[in-house]
Design a protein around this motif. Structure first.
Motif, mmCIF file in Angstrom:
data_model
loop_
_atom_site.group_PDB
_atom_site.id
_atom_site.type_symbol
_atom_site.label_atom_id
_atom_site.label_comp_id
_atom_site.label_asym_id
_atom_site.label_seq_id
_atom_site.Cartn_x
_atom_site.Cartn_y
_atom_site.Cartn_z
ATOM 1 N N LEU A 23 0.845 -1.197 0.000
ATOM 2 C CA LEU A 23 0.000 0.000 0.000
ATOM 3 C C LEU A 23 0.876 1.242 0.000
ATOM 4 N N GLU A 24 0.669 2.093 -1.001
ATOM 5 C CA GLU A 24 1.323 3.401 -1.033
ATOM 6 C C GLU A 24 0.366 4.434 -0.453
ATOM 7 N N LEU A 25 0.870 5.247 0.476
ATOM 8 C CA LEU A 25 0.014 6.192 1.191
ATOM 9 C C LEU A 25 0.321 7.625 0.804
ATOM 10 N N ASN A 26 -0.707 8.459 0.926
ATOM 11 C CA ASN A 26 -0.546 9.881 0.643
ATOM 12 C C ASN A 26 0.083 10.591 1.838
ATOM 13 N N ARG A 27 0.672 11.717 1.530
ATOM 14 C CA ARG A 27 1.277 12.516 2.610
ATOM 15 C C ARG A 27 0.201 13.119 3.510
ATOM 16 N N GLY A 28 -0.958 13.437 2.944
ATOM 17 C CA GLY A 28 -2.037 14.023 3.734
ATOM 18 C C GLY A 28 -2.985 12.966 4.258
ATOM 19 N N ILE A 29 -4.071 12.720 3.525
ATOM 20 C CA ILE A 29 -5.078 11.763 3.971
ATOM 21 C C ILE A 29 -5.167 10.605 2.989
ATOM 22 N N THR A 30 -5.300 9.405 3.515
ATOM 23 C CA THR A 30 -5.535 8.209 2.722
ATOM 24 C C THR A 30 -6.777 7.535 3.278
ATOM 25 N N ILE A 368 -9.810 -1.281 -1.402
ATOM 26 C CA ILE A 368 -9.262 -2.565 -0.958
ATOM 27 C C ILE A 368 -10.191 -3.663 -1.467
ATOM 28 N N LYS A 369 -9.658 -4.527 -2.317
ATOM 29 C CA LYS A 369 -10.469 -5.572 -2.946
ATOM 30 C C LYS A 369 -9.640 -6.841 -3.085
ATOM 31 N N ASP A 370 -10.180 -7.946 -2.593
ATOM 32 C CA ASP A 370 -9.513 -9.251 -2.697
ATOM 33 C C ASP A 370 -8.075 -9.196 -2.181
ATOM 34 N N ARG A 371 -7.902 -8.528 -1.030
ATOM 35 C CA ARG A 371 -6.607 -8.452 -0.343
ATOM 36 C C ARG A 371 -5.550 -7.704 -1.152
ATOM 37 N N LYS A 372 -5.995 -6.808 -2.022
ATOM 38 C CA LYS A 372 -5.093 -5.968 -2.802
ATOM 39 C C LYS A 372 -5.509 -4.510 -2.639
ATOM 40 N N ALA A 373 -4.533 -3.626 -2.778
ATOM 41 C CA ALA A 373 -4.801 -2.191 -2.690
ATOM 42 C C ALA A 373 -4.803 -1.590 -4.091
ATOM 43 N N PHE A 374 -5.843 -0.826 -4.386
ATOM 44 C CA PHE A 374 -5.959 -0.186 -5.690
ATOM 45 C C PHE A 374 -6.144 1.329 -5.497
ATOM 46 N N PRO A 375 -5.055 2.088 -5.507
ATOM 47 C CA PRO A 375 -5.188 3.547 -5.393
ATOM 48 C C PRO A 375 -5.987 4.100 -6.577
ATOM 49 N N LEU A 376 -6.821 5.099 -6.289
ATOM 50 C CA LEU A 376 -7.653 5.705 -7.333
ATOM 51 C C LEU A 376 -7.108 7.068 -7.751
ATOM 52 N N ALA A 377 -5.855 7.314 -7.465
ATOM 53 C CA ALA A 377 -5.225 8.594 -7.796
ATOM 54 C C ALA A 377 -4.940 8.680 -9.296
ATOM 55 N N LYS A 378 -4.626 9.873 -9.743
ATOM 56 C CA LYS A 378 -4.285 10.099 -11.152
ATOM 57 C C LYS A 378 -3.114 9.198 -11.558
ATOM 58 N N GLY A 379 -3.236 8.621 -12.739
ATOM 59 C CA GLY A 379 -2.193 7.743 -13.239
ATOM 60 C C GLY A 379 -2.392 6.288 -12.872
ATOM 61 N N LYS A 380 -3.284 6.034 -11.913
ATOM 62 C CA LYS A 380 -3.555 4.657 -11.500
ATOM 63 C C LYS A 380 -4.810 4.098 -12.160
ATOM 64 N N THR A 381 -5.761 4.961 -12.491
ATOM 65 C CA THR A 381 -6.993 4.538 -13.143
ATOM 66 C C THR A 381 -6.968 4.959 -14.606
#
Length: 661
Positions: A23-30, A368-381
């Motif tokens: 899991l990659e986290l944001n500096r502010g809020i995740t 969080i889906k099927d024990r995986k993390a899917f960030p919805l940030a720009k560049g990920k979707t």
């Protein structure tokens, strides 16, 4: 400094290797969103295992924390959790100098790897743990002082805020207040020699305590009680060379820090009721939860050392929807602010609330889906840069259901929103049973909402795996329809496409294979991975229903809608109105019209006569349900009479229907 990455291996539902959790986290809020049992609590507990929490609660490793490997049919022997910290300030680099890792790019990070090993010594189960620094946990062991600088603030789900903020030994309120700079730095000590002209407001809390005790000693009631206690009871119990005497005081034991803690443990913090300023009337659980969070943020913002991470599980607890929105708006605006020590507050929240999810920016959200993390940030979707501000405007609470669904049907209007669940129910595919949400985008941004669940790089990041059916109209009418539905006046010539202002399209505008090409273009706009677009077989929902074999039902629904006001006042007239509408439709059908003409006559009730599609969908859902319940229409007959694209869309988000012989 902030927690930038979390890696979990063999902890609870998370495995190792390809099945490890990253899991990659944001500096502010995740914000971690997702359905139950997806692993959100395990993620928070993993961070707690590594960092510890400021409420001084010890989280003990349990045997069932070790992952059970289904393939090996055995529990693993080792757990590994790694926290990576980035954005270190000069003070951070000084505090953790011997534990830092130096990046090839020249920057420095702090890796903290926590490991637990399951060992067996006779009947006694031992679980030794270790904290090591360095990439891969190969650096020096972190001592207790270094670990103390990394402790986080944690608010558990269904927390008892009122108890946490009440007076008592070891109360959380006392811990918070004792570490605020206002409590620690304000005021001076009490000096009995300078009593004359002393202003009590200038004293520190401990000084105010000494000032109070000074006056307590001259109180007649306390003085006489002390004398009687000493003379009548303690003196007879004393030895000749060891006289027992008592001193009555408020929190008079220990050094100044201990005495300050004793004072603070006697304090409550109470939210005032409206119009009350003295705390005599308090508030309920929800408001006290807000007070609890405000106190924790007060401590985080004012501390001059320590790691400013706040983890909140289910912040929506006890809060009504409007309070939830206010809370999330506050958290997003408050985090990231620079403190006096140069650090910024970081917040991690987990939630099941569509209200909160609708207020969280997509850049801050991780599914969080099927024990995986899917960030919805720009560049990920697959969303474009312009999609994000659009969705922030239109992603309301009803649409935010998609973050918690096992399947999603995206529709363009209320008619599909109302009708599709009923059709699925009649076909034996109850959408609620399959965890499917209907998202009505009201004609705007169908593809944008679907692409939230589509990954930009599925090979590297994996697919989310939530099936999405996008249901849309073909928006090309049959050549006979313009005069029937009122797009053209009777006798008016069909205008050419070029040079005219008409916005509608007919089949003759798409000669040869162009119509098939239009369909393929619509389907291709939002398709791929588990997302599929289902285009109306002919024109629009109502037309296609009539065209495929449900024309009479659609006609009846339109007629009942046209007489809705009358039926609301006199519901007993419903059967008579249905009989009248059936006779009307029979007359149309007897006239020998082609199916395109008959279906266009049905659709004219909506396009030409202005009948409400939404209310008609309600009537149609009721009519079809009654027909199936009474045996007028079998399920197999209904399925064959439905447009294929609707059946396919329902199957995509549930499971295939049985083959009809």
């Amino acid at each position: 400094m902030y927690l930038s990455k979390l890696e979990i291996s063999n902890f609870r539902q998370f495995g190792e290797g390809e099945n490890a959790f990253v899991l990659e986290l944001n500096r502010g809020i995740t914000a971690l969103v997702g359905e139950n049992d997806s692993g959100k609590t395990a993620i928070i507990d993993a961070i707690r295992m590594v960092l510890g929490t400021r409420d001084q609660e010890y989280l003990r490793v349990q045997p069932n924390d070790f992952h059970f490997d289904i393939a090996a049919k055995a529990q693993v022997e080792n757990i590994s959790i790694c926290c990576t910290f980035d954005g270190l300030t000069s003070a951070d680099r000084g505090a953790f100098a011997e534990y830092l890792s130096y990046m090839p790019t020249g920057g420095t990070v702090l890796h903290v790897t926590w490991t637990a090993k399951r060992m067996h010594a006779g009947t006694r189960r031992l679980i030794p743990t270790e904290w090591r620094s360095g990439d891969g946990g190969e650096g020096p062991v972190l001592d207790s002082k270094a670990r103390a600088l990394l402790t986080a603030t944690y608010l558990r789900p269904l927390r008892d805020a009122e108890r946490a903020l009440s007076a008592g030994r070891g109360s959380r309120l006392a811990q918070i207040l004792q570490n605020t700079k206002e409590i620690k730095s304000h005021g001076v000590a009490f000096d009995s020699a300078a009593l004359a002209g002393l202003d009590p407001a200038s004293l520190s809390l401990v000084g105010l305590l000494d000032y109070t005790n000074h006056h307590f000693q001259s109180n007649e009631g306390i003085r006489k009680t002390r004398e009687r206690l000493n003379d009548d009871y303690l003196s007879p119990l004393s030895f000749a060379n060891d006289e027992l005497t008592a001193h009555i005081a408020v929190s008079g034991n220990g050094d100044d820090d201990a005495r300050l803690r004793q004072i603070l443990e006697k304090l409550d913090v109470i939210l005032n009721a409206p119009g009350i300023t003295d705390g005599l009337l308090g508030r309920g659980l929800g408001s006290n939860n807000l007070l609890f969070m405000a106190c924790e943020l007060l401590l985080l913002a004012g501390e001059e050392e320590g790691f400013p991470l706040l983890m909140i599980e289910e912040p929506e607890a006890h809060l009504h929807p409007q309070r939830q929105l206010r809370l999330m708006d506050f958290l997003q605006s408050h985090v990231g602010k620079t403190k006096a020590d140069g650090q910024k507050i970081q917040v991690i929240v987990t939630t099941h609330s569509p209200n909160l999810a609708s207020e969280i920016k997509l850049d801050n959200m991780v599914l969080i889906k099927d024990r995986k993390a899917f960030p919805l940030a720009k560049g990920k979707t697959s969303l474009t840069a312009s999609d994000y501000p659009f969705l922030e405007r239109y992603l309301d609470v009803t649409k935010a259901n998609l973050f918690f669904a096992r399947g999603v049907v995206v529709v363009e209007g209320p008619a599909e929103d109302i009708l599709i669940p009923t059709l699925a129910q009649l076909l034996g595919r109850n959408l609620e049973k399959y965890g499917v949400s209907i998202i009505d985008v009201k004609g705007t941004g169908l593809g944008r909402f679907a692409r939230i669940l589509q990954r930009e790089n599925p090979k590297a990041d994996g697919e989310i795996g939530i099936p999405v059916s996008c249901v849309t109209d073909m928006d090309v009418m049959p050549d006979c329809a313009p005069w029937i539905v009122g797009a053209l006046k009777i006798g008016e010539a069909f205008p050419p496409l070029k040079g005219s202002k008409r916005k509608w399209r007919a089949k003759q505008d798409f000669p040869g294979t162009e119509l098939a090409g239009r369909r393929a273009d619509i389907e291709a706009r939002v398709s791929g991975q588990k997302i599929k677009t289902f285009v109306a077989n002919e024109w629009t929902l109502e037309y296609d229903l009539a065209f495929s074999g449900l024309g009479e039902f659609v006609w009846l629904a339109a007629h009942l809608t046209d007489n809705d006001d009358t039926l609301l006042k006199s519901p007993e007239k419903r059967d008579a109105e249905i009989a009248f509408a059936k006779a009307e439709f029979a007359a149309l059908a007897i006239a020998g019209k082609a199916i395109e003409e008959l279906a266009s006559e049905v659709y004219a009730r909506f396009m030409k006569d202005g009948v409400s599609k939404a209310i008609s969908a309600q009537y149609l859902a009721s009519l079809l349900s009654e027909a199936v319940e009474t045996g007028q229409l079998t399920v197999a007959e209904l399925r064959q009479a439905l447009p294929k694209y609707l059946v396919d869309a329902i199957e995509h988000v549930t499971e295939p229907l049985p083959v009809i012989p």
